[in-house]
Design a protein around this motif. Structure first.
Motif, mmCIF file in Angstrom:
data_model
loop_
_atom_site.group_PDB
_atom_site.id
_atom_site.type_symbol
_atom_site.label_atom_id
_atom_site.label_comp_id
_atom_site.label_asym_id
_atom_site.label_seq_id
_atom_site.Cartn_x
_atom_site.Cartn_y
_atom_site.Cartn_z
ATOM 1 N N ALA A 49 0.872 -1.210 0.055
ATOM 2 C CA ALA A 49 -0.018 0.234 -0.022
ATOM 3 C C ALA A 49 0.919 1.473 0.068
ATOM 4 C CB ALA A 49 -1.043 -0.025 1.145
ATOM 5 N N ILE A 50 1.673 1.488 -0.910
ATOM 6 C CA ILE A 50 2.618 2.634 -1.143
ATOM 7 C C ILE A 50 2.003 3.803 -1.529
ATOM 8 C CG2 ILE A 50 2.843 2.184 -3.533
ATOM 9 C CD1 ILE A 50 6.133 2.849 -3.330
ATOM 10 N N GLY A 51 0.573 3.928 -1.627
ATOM 11 C CA GLY A 51 0.089 5.135 -1.841
ATOM 12 C C GLY A 51 0.764 6.126 -2.754
ATOM 13 N N THR A 52 0.657 7.423 -2.256
ATOM 14 C CA THR A 52 1.295 8.267 -3.140
ATOM 15 C C THR A 52 2.863 8.566 -2.733
ATOM 16 O OG1 THR A 52 0.787 9.977 -1.625
ATOM 17 C CG2 THR A 52 -0.800 9.622 -3.241
ATOM 18 N N GLY A 53 3.332 7.772 -2.221
ATOM 19 C CA GLY A 53 4.833 7.841 -1.857
ATOM 20 C C GLY A 53 5.278 8.590 -0.553
ATOM 21 N N ARG A 54 4.451 8.612 0.400
ATOM 22 C CA ARG A 54 4.702 9.521 1.525
ATOM 23 C C ARG A 54 6.002 8.927 2.255
ATOM 24 N NH1 ARG A 54 3.740 9.465 7.134
ATOM 25 N NH2 ARG A 54 2.982 7.368 6.886
ATOM 26 N N VAL A 55 6.035 7.618 2.294
ATOM 27 C CA VAL A 55 7.281 7.272 3.118
ATOM 28 C C VAL A 55 8.415 6.700 2.130
ATOM 29 C CG1 VAL A 55 8.138 5.149 4.629
ATOM 30 C CG2 VAL A 55 5.975 6.586 4.821
ATOM 31 N N ALA A 56 7.826 6.012 1.035
ATOM 32 C CA ALA A 56 8.717 5.569 -0.049
ATOM 33 C C ALA A 56 9.650 6.466 -0.720
ATOM 34 C CB ALA A 56 8.031 4.819 -1.207
ATOM 35 N N ILE A 57 9.150 7.657 -1.024
ATOM 36 C CA ILE A 57 10.101 8.616 -1.548
ATOM 37 C C ILE A 57 11.288 8.897 -0.788
ATOM 38 C CG2 ILE A 57 10.269 11.024 -2.526
ATOM 39 C CD1 ILE A 57 7.430 10.399 -3.859
ATOM 40 N N GLY A 68 6.821 -1.203 -4.595
ATOM 41 C CA GLY A 68 5.681 -1.009 -3.939
ATOM 42 C C GLY A 68 4.524 -1.987 -4.578
ATOM 43 N N ILE A 69 3.642 -2.113 -3.725
ATOM 44 C CA ILE A 69 2.356 -2.523 -4.189
ATOM 45 C C ILE A 69 1.257 -1.778 -4.045
ATOM 46 C CG2 ILE A 69 0.854 -4.411 -3.963
ATOM 47 C CD1 ILE A 69 3.162 -6.436 -3.119
ATOM 48 N N GLU A 70 0.497 -1.383 -5.008
ATOM 49 C CA GLU A 70 -0.785 -0.520 -4.623
ATOM 50 C C GLU A 70 -2.001 -0.900 -5.209
ATOM 51 O OE1 GLU A 70 -3.333 2.049 -3.193
ATOM 52 O OE2 GLU A 70 -1.124 2.105 -2.486
ATOM 53 N N LEU A 71 -3.097 -0.877 -4.651
ATOM 54 C CA LEU A 71 -4.290 -1.287 -5.272
ATOM 55 C C LEU A 71 -4.903 0.098 -5.962
ATOM 56 C CD1 LEU A 71 -6.664 -3.179 -5.501
ATOM 57 C CD2 LEU A 71 -7.537 -2.221 -3.549
ATOM 58 N N ASN A 112 -1.721 2.165 9.456
ATOM 59 C CA ASN A 112 -3.011 1.383 9.861
ATOM 60 C C ASN A 112 -3.489 0.853 8.546
ATOM 61 O OD1 ASN A 112 -2.859 2.559 12.245
ATOM 62 N ND2 ASN A 112 -4.094 4.361 11.495
ATOM 63 N N THR A 113 -2.556 0.621 7.435
ATOM 64 C CA THR A 113 -3.066 0.393 6.270
ATOM 65 C C THR A 113 -3.582 -1.301 6.204
ATOM 66 O OG1 THR A 113 -1.737 1.834 5.209
ATOM 67 C CG2 THR A 113 -2.942 0.562 3.810
ATOM 68 N N ILE A 114 -2.939 -2.140 7.037
ATOM 69 C CA ILE A 114 -3.426 -3.526 6.781
ATOM 70 C C ILE A 114 -4.788 -3.702 7.305
ATOM 71 C CG2 ILE A 114 -2.774 -3.846 9.408
ATOM 72 C CD1 ILE A 114 -1.630 -6.593 8.518
ATOM 73 N N ALA A 115 -5.304 -2.711 8.213
ATOM 74 C CA ALA A 115 -7.183 -2.839 8.382
ATOM 75 C C ALA A 115 -7.678 -2.317 7.498
ATOM 76 C CB ALA A 115 -7.068 -1.873 9.845
#
Length: 251
Positions: A49-57, A68-71, A112-115
């Motif tokens: 759940a990489i989203g918009t890259g808040r942490v990944a970038i 990343g994996i993102e739905l 909290n993304t696993i939830a």
């Protein structure tokens, strides 16, 4: 059935980023990136759940190779406005099932993304999918809130979690299914659509720390550390959230 693509649509992706503030503030991202970088070591990391890259970038900027994996198509599109596929490759799909290329020393799921996975089976599969991406001894890091059922008054099914000017967060609970719906109420003159108020709802399946540990054991992990936050402060009975580090057992 919840349509996650509709839930995390273009509007959600556009509103998600708050540069320098909230989840994007240096006080939040600094300790997060420091811990994840240390755990990744000399290996690569994958964010579920990489989203918009808040942490990944910022993690990639710190020198860690990140995938990343993102739905959500909309979230990936927003990420691609900031970094290209060569810098941070992303596989589109369900994080409990989709496989990314490569092997990793670190997998992580933040905020909290696993939830967002609404059944116990899906959540267990998420742990198993993380294990399939990791080298022996690799870590899976999960950041998750602790259900605040003690604050539910008798006969009431909801709590006010945040009350700020222009924003109200109310959580309503279904304790039989371990479901909670977060109601995000935004109000005031700053709404761009001209309405007095706007309500958005996000469903979750909450997980007790002990249940999370059992999911990890099923997938071949052992709990290595648990903190109350990214500052590695002590986790106690009064902690509202936790950062849990699971290590894949070498067999």
């Amino acid at each position: 059935m919840i349509n996650q693509q509709q839930l995390w649509d273009n509007e959600a992706a556009k509103q998600y980023d708050t540069p320098g503030e909230g989840m994007f503030s240096p006080d939040v991202l600094g300790p997060t990136v420091e811990v994840l970088s240390e755990l990744a070591g000399d290996g690569a990391a994958i964010e579920f759940a990489i989203g918009t890259g808040r942490v990944a970038i910022p993690l990639a900027e710190a020198g860690v190779q990140v995938s990343g994996i993102e739905l959500s198509h909309a979230m990936i599109a927003r990420l691609r406005e900031k970094v290209d596929e060569d810098r941070i490759p992303v596989v589109q799909g369900d994080m409990s099932r989709v496989r990314a290329e490569g092997s990793f020393t670190l997998a992580f799921l933040v905020f909290n993304t696993i939830a967002n996975l609404l059944t116990q089976d899906e959540q267990v599969r998420c742990f198993e999918n993380a294990a399939s991406h990791l080298t022996p001894g690799g870590r899976f890091v999960v950041e998750l809130w602790v259900p605040q059922l003690r604050s539910l008054p008798p006969g009431h099914g909801g709590t006010v979690e945040v009350s700020q000017p222009g924003y109200l967060l109310v959580d309503t609970y279904d304790v039989l299914r371990q479901h909670v719906v977060s109601h995000h109420v935004r109000f005031g003159p700053d709404l761009s659509d001209g309405r007095d108020a706007r309500i958005g709802r996000t469903p979750h399946r909450y997980i007790w720390p002990s249940e999370l540990d059992l999911m990890a054991r099923i997938a071949g992990f052992e709990l290595e550390a648990r903190w109350a936050g990214w500052d590695r402060s002590e986790f106690t009975a009064d902690s509202r959230s936790h950062v849990s580090v699971y290590r894949l057992i070498e067999r």
